[in-house]
Motif scaffolding. Sequence first.
Motif, short mmCIF file in Angstrom:
data_model
loop_
_atom_site.label_atom_id
_atom_site.label_comp_id
_atom_site.label_asym_id
_atom_site.label_seq_id
_atom_site.Cartn_x
_atom_site.Cartn_y
_atom_site.Cartn_z
N GLY A 1 53.77 73.85 58.71
CA GLY A 1 53.92 75.24 59.17
C GLY A 1 55.37 75.63 59.36
O GLY A 1 55.83 76.64 58.83
N PHE A 2 56.10 74.83 60.12
CA PHE A 2 57.51 75.14 60.39
C PHE A 2 58.33 75.01 59.11
O PHE A 2 59.22 75.83 58.85
N GLY A 3 58.03 74.01 58.30
CA GLY A 3 58.82 73.77 57.10
C GLY A 3 58.66 74.85 56.04
O GLY A 3 59.63 75.20 55.36
N SER A 4 57.46 75.39 55.92
CA SER A 4 57.22 76.36 54.84
C SER A 4 57.81 77.73 55.12
O SER A 4 58.02 78.51 54.19
N ILE A 5 58.10 78.04 56.38
CA ILE A 5 58.63 79.37 56.71
C ILE A 5 60.01 79.25 57.36
O ILE A 5 61.03 79.57 56.76
N ASN A 6 60.04 78.78 58.59
CA ASN A 6 61.29 78.79 59.36
C ASN A 6 62.36 77.91 58.73
O ASN A 6 63.52 78.31 58.61
N LEU B 1 62.22 69.01 49.44
CA LEU B 1 61.53 69.16 50.71
C LEU B 1 60.06 68.77 50.55
O LEU B 1 59.34 69.34 49.74
N LYS B 2 59.62 67.79 51.34
CA LYS B 2 58.23 67.37 51.34
C LYS B 2 57.62 67.75 52.69
O LYS B 2 58.10 67.33 53.74
N LEU B 3 56.56 68.55 52.66
CA LEU B 3 55.92 69.03 53.87
C LEU B 3 54.67 68.21 54.18
O LEU B 3 53.84 67.98 53.31
N SER B 4 54.57 67.76 55.43
CA SER B 4 53.43 66.96 55.84
C SER B 4 53.29 67.04 57.34
O SER B 4 54.29 67.04 58.07
N ASP B 5 52.04 67.11 57.83
CA ASP B 5 51.80 67.09 59.26
C ASP B 5 51.52 65.68 59.76
O ASP B 5 51.18 65.49 60.93
N SER B 6 51.65 64.70 58.88
CA SER B 6 51.52 63.29 59.27
C SER B 6 52.90 62.67 59.40
O SER B 6 53.86 63.13 58.77
N HIS C 1 39.58 70.97 67.36
CA HIS C 1 40.80 70.16 67.36
C HIS C 1 41.42 70.23 65.97
O HIS C 1 40.69 70.27 64.96
N ALA C 2 42.73 70.21 65.87
CA ALA C 2 43.41 70.18 64.57
C ALA C 2 44.78 69.54 64.75
O ALA C 2 45.33 69.49 65.85
N ASN C 3 45.33 69.07 63.63
CA ASN C 3 46.66 68.44 63.68
C ASN C 3 47.75 69.37 63.18
O ASN C 3 48.85 68.93 62.89
N ALA C 4 47.45 70.67 63.09
CA ALA C 4 48.43 71.66 62.64
C ALA C 4 48.39 72.86 63.58
O ALA C 4 47.33 73.48 63.75
N PRO C 5 49.51 73.22 64.22
CA PRO C 5 49.50 74.33 65.18
C PRO C 5 49.11 75.67 64.56
O PRO C 5 48.56 76.52 65.24
N ALA C 6 49.37 75.87 63.27
CA ALA C 6 48.98 77.13 62.63
C ALA C 6 47.47 77.28 62.62
O ALA C 6 46.94 78.39 62.79
N ALA C 7 46.76 76.17 62.43
CA ALA C 7 45.28 76.22 62.46
C ALA C 7 44.79 76.58 63.86
O ALA C 7 43.83 77.36 64.01
N ALA D 1 44.73 78.87 73.26
CA ALA D 1 45.57 77.95 72.49
C ALA D 1 46.88 77.68 73.22
O ALA D 1 47.33 78.49 74.05
N ARG D 2 47.49 76.56 72.88
CA ARG D 2 48.86 76.25 73.30
C ARG D 2 49.64 75.92 72.04
O ARG D 2 49.38 74.92 71.38
N CYS D 3 50.60 76.78 71.70
CA CYS D 3 51.29 76.66 70.42
C CYS D 3 52.80 76.80 70.60
O CYS D 3 53.26 77.52 71.49
N PRO D 4 53.58 76.19 69.71
CA PRO D 4 55.02 76.47 69.70
C PRO D 4 55.25 77.96 69.43
O PRO D 4 54.52 78.59 68.67
N HIS D 5 56.28 78.50 70.05
CA HIS D 5 56.53 79.94 69.96
C HIS D 5 56.68 80.42 68.52
O HIS D 5 56.21 81.50 68.17
N TYR D 6 57.32 79.60 67.66
CA TYR D 6 57.56 80.06 66.29
C TYR D 6 56.26 80.36 65.55
O TYR D 6 56.23 81.20 64.64
N VAL D 7 55.17 79.66 65.91
CA VAL D 7 53.90 79.83 65.20
C VAL D 7 53.26 81.18 65.53
O VAL D 7 52.64 81.81 64.66
N ILE D 8 53.42 81.64 66.76
CA ILE D 8 52.67 82.82 67.21
C ILE D 8 53.56 84.01 67.55
O ILE D 8 53.07 85.02 68.06
#
Length: 295
Positions: A101-106, A125-130, A219-225, A237-244
């Motif tokens: 999420g953060f990598g693809s936009i911000n 750039l390789k994007l992964s939530d793992s 439950h999810a491993n990606a804040p955008a979800a 939800a509890r999310c990093p500010h950049y997501v919301i």
Amino acid sequence: MDTIDTMRAFMAVAHEGSFTAAGRRLGLSTRLVSKYVAQLEAKLSTQLFNRTTRSVSLTDVGIAYLERCRPIVEQIDELEDLVQERQSALAGPIRITAPTGFGSINLTQALALFLRAHPKVDIDLKLSDSRVALVEEGFDLAIRIGVLRDSTLIARKLSDMPLIVCASPDYLAERGRPGDPMALATHNCLIDENPADATAWRFRAGTRDIAVKVAGMFHANAPAAIANMAIAGLGIARCPHYVIARSLEEGTLEHLFQDYETENFGLYALYPPNRHLTARVRALIDFLAQHFRSG
């Protein structure tokens, strides 16, 4: 035959697990990469890869050779970087891993500015939530968000990343607005599994620390979800500010408990301690620190 070129080809195949992918990474044809590796194996009189029609893997000798040739190639890169620094022009590849999420936009917005200023730099750039193993997979840099776990990696904090507890107007109209964080125990909370203790949401009121055990149906491993489920009215939800940030501006999510401090995650650049920081990587880290702190 340039031995360094054959070693670069070998390292690329080892990291990518594919001659085709290695060719894309190096900007060479698959045939030329295969030729370079074959020349290296012929020179060493040994087989470095096990090859099948579906996969490529290192032999035991290949694993040992990779460990020894990597610092040699990095020293060559360092010498080239010294020359480039004196010419005051950054050039060469930088391989980065970052959350999706953060990598693809911000992050890409920041990288675009960096590349405009340094057009001779190439970024992969390789994007992964793992979690990704930097050294084993040949990355120069990892961008990560959160409380860092114990690691041998060197971390530089780029900026603070506040967590926001939020919900949609529809959810709050249906279930009621929680008056304080302790009321979260009676609500459906959407759980981002990335933090180490994902179901303990912490707050501070003055000098008082509050930890609330939360639970919910998603439950999810990606804040955008998590954010998308909150927008759909499924829970809190509890999310990093950049997501919301945009959803808060548009009113599709509402910020809860603004009188309380929440946990403040960090945005970090991580790199291996035993790897020389090339001029281009060092310049990129400095640029990202300035960009995200000012932003």
